[in-house]
Design an enzyme around this catalytic site. Sequence first.
Site, PDB file in Angstrom:
ATOM      1  N   GLU A  42      60.975  31.681   5.491  1.00  0.00           N
ATOM      2  CA  GLU A  42      59.656  31.812   6.122  1.00  0.00           C
ATOM      3  C   GLU A  42      59.234  30.474   6.713  1.00  0.00           C
ATOM      4  O   GLU A  42      59.458  29.415   6.113  1.00  0.00           O
ATOM      5  CB  GLU A  42      58.620  32.281   5.093  1.00  0.00           C
ATOM      6  CG  GLU A  42      57.246  32.585   5.664  1.00  0.00           C
ATOM      7  CD  GLU A  42      56.345  33.246   4.636  1.00  0.00           C
ATOM      8  OE1 GLU A  42      56.830  34.141   3.916  1.00  0.00           O
ATOM      9  OE2 GLU A  42      55.173  32.862   4.540  1.00  0.00           O
TER      10      GLU A  42
ATOM     11  N   ASP B 285      55.703  28.854   8.320  1.00  0.00           N
ATOM     12  CA  ASP B 285      54.280  29.207   8.322  1.00  0.00           C
ATOM     13  C   ASP B 285      53.407  28.267   9.121  1.00  0.00           C
ATOM     14  O   ASP B 285      53.497  27.035   8.978  1.00  0.00           O
ATOM     15  CB  ASP B 285      53.723  29.164   6.891  1.00  0.00           C
ATOM     16  CG  ASP B 285      54.258  30.260   5.998  1.00  0.00           C
ATOM     17  OD1 ASP B 285      54.660  31.306   6.523  1.00  0.00           O
ATOM     18  OD2 ASP B 285      54.253  30.058   4.770  1.00  0.00           O
TER      19      ASP B 285
ATOM     20  N   GLU C 286      49.351  28.365   8.763  1.00  0.00           N
ATOM     21  CA  GLU C 286      48.217  29.008   8.100  1.00  0.00           C
ATOM     22  C   GLU C 286      46.961  28.175   8.359  1.00  0.00           C
ATOM     23  O   GLU C 286      46.927  26.976   8.042  1.00  0.00           O
ATOM     24  CB  GLU C 286      48.452  29.130   6.596  1.00  0.00           C
ATOM     25  CG  GLU C 286      49.548  30.114   6.233  1.00  0.00           C
ATOM     26  CD  GLU C 286      49.784  30.182   4.732  1.00  0.00           C
ATOM     27  OE1 GLU C 286      49.892  31.305   4.204  1.00  0.00           O
ATOM     28  OE2 GLU C 286      49.873  29.106   4.092  1.00  0.00           O
TER      29      GLU C 286
ATOM     30  N   GLN D 170      47.739  24.434   7.694  1.00  0.00           N
ATOM     31  CA  GLN D 170      48.804  24.224   6.714  1.00  0.00           C
ATOM     32  C   GLN D 170      50.107  24.788   7.251  1.00  0.00           C
ATOM     33  O   GLN D 170      50.167  25.929   7.701  1.00  0.00           O
ATOM     34  CB  GLN D 170      48.457  24.893   5.391  1.00  0.00           C
ATOM     35  CG  GLN D 170      49.568  24.812   4.349  1.00  0.00           C
ATOM     36  CD  GLN D 170      49.122  25.261   2.970  1.00  0.00           C
ATOM     37  OE1 GLN D 170      48.444  24.540   2.255  1.00  0.00           O
ATOM     38  NE2 GLN D 170      49.490  26.477   2.596  1.00  0.00           N
ATOM     39  N   THR D 171      51.165  23.987   7.188  1.00  0.00           N
ATOM     40  CA  THR D 171      52.506  24.454   7.523  1.00  0.00           C
ATOM     41  C   THR D 171      53.332  24.500   6.242  1.00  0.00           C
ATOM     42  O   THR D 171      53.080  23.747   5.297  1.00  0.00           O
ATOM     43  CB  THR D 171      53.185  23.526   8.548  1.00  0.00           C
ATOM     44  OG1 THR D 171      53.348  22.218   7.974  1.00  0.00           O
ATOM     45  CG2 THR D 171      52.365  23.425   9.812  1.00  0.00           C
TER      46      THR D 171
ATOM     47  N   GLU E 230      54.425  22.210   1.596  1.00  0.00           N
ATOM     48  CA  GLU E 230      53.217  22.222   2.414  1.00  0.00           C
ATOM     49  C   GLU E 230      52.955  20.866   3.073  1.00  0.00           C
ATOM     50  O   GLU E 230      53.103  19.821   2.452  1.00  0.00           O
ATOM     51  CB  GLU E 230      51.992  22.589   1.570  1.00  0.00           C
ATOM     52  CG  GLU E 230      52.042  23.962   0.930  1.00  0.00           C
ATOM     53  CD  GLU E 230      52.664  23.938  -0.467  1.00  0.00           C
ATOM     54  OE1 GLU E 230      53.270  22.898  -0.840  1.00  0.00           O
ATOM     55  OE2 GLU E 230      52.537  24.942  -1.183  1.00  0.00           O
TER      56      GLU E 230
ATOM     57  N   GLY F 274      40.659  24.584  -2.890  1.00  0.00           N
ATOM     58  CA  GLY F 274      41.436  25.082  -4.014  1.00  0.00           C
ATOM     59  C   GLY F 274      40.884  26.352  -4.632  1.00  0.00           C
ATOM     60  O   GLY F 274      41.195  26.670  -5.785  1.00  0.00           O
TER      61      GLY F 274
END
Length: 303
Positions: free
Chosen positions: A118, A120, A122, A135-136, A147, A215
């Site tokens: 995957e 990403d 995001e 966020q990758t 991340e 978080g």
Amino acid sequence: MIMQSLLKIWKCNIFPLQLCLLSSIFFLLGCCSLFANTTDIVRFDENYEITWGSDHVLSLNQGSEIQLSMDISSGAGFESKLSYGSGFFHLRIKLPNKDSAGVVTAFYLTSKGKRHDELDFEFLGNREGKPISLQTNVFADGVGNREQRFLLWFDPTADFHNYQILWNQHQIIFYVDDIPIRVFKNNEDIGVVYPSKPMKIEASLWDGDSWATDGGRTKTNWSMAPFKAHFQGFDISGCSIIQNSSNIQQCFSPNYWWNSEKYRKLDSKQQGELQNVRKEYMNYDYCSDRPRYPVPPPECLHQ
């Protein structure tokens, strides 16, 4: 449109000049790209299909734009009809413009089944007036936890921007408006598993308030629903391949432009852009998280 563009250029003093000028030029040209000819508009249903939340999807502008919405009952998502073994993939995205804490807008490549691969993008929403994080992440053979997060040099809710992933047998590059923000090299020679399974292109809008903002401490404000994300750019430059096929080698052919020598590493200009983004806009890198990784993962020493 022209006045907005002039204002963008006037505000260049708050950003590194190179990035701001590139962002302004992109705004002026709209669908301009260094990589692909986007003069031919491709309708959503030519290459993509809805996978969930169909009652939260709206087709706009003769199918050249898709709106996903999310309320307390559901979000929505779509994926490419075909799987791919290499390529240059992109979507133009405009993020929800309200108080979007807890709201996740995602664009990613993913294989199916266990031990998946995957790649990403995001976008993690935030309270109004606070920055949205990009966020990758990279998963290979089911292992992620790679991340890297960035604060963008523009407002991603104000207009469409182009988010791109180059994937070939040499490297994976994440771009924003043609500017590289992350590189994941093929380091299989030192034991780092590299994404090599056929993947589909997916996008979704969903509730991630258990983790996405602070978080998980900042929750989704449902009084601001529905949240809406808009997507354009449904053309695909990729080597299509049957899902679960083991013959991915065919997608490494140099006959595909994204596999040519030019795309085996960044040039000096791109290296400078990447370093500048990492210096000015990266706010988390798993490679630097010593409490989490007392010994950095091996790929971190070779990026």
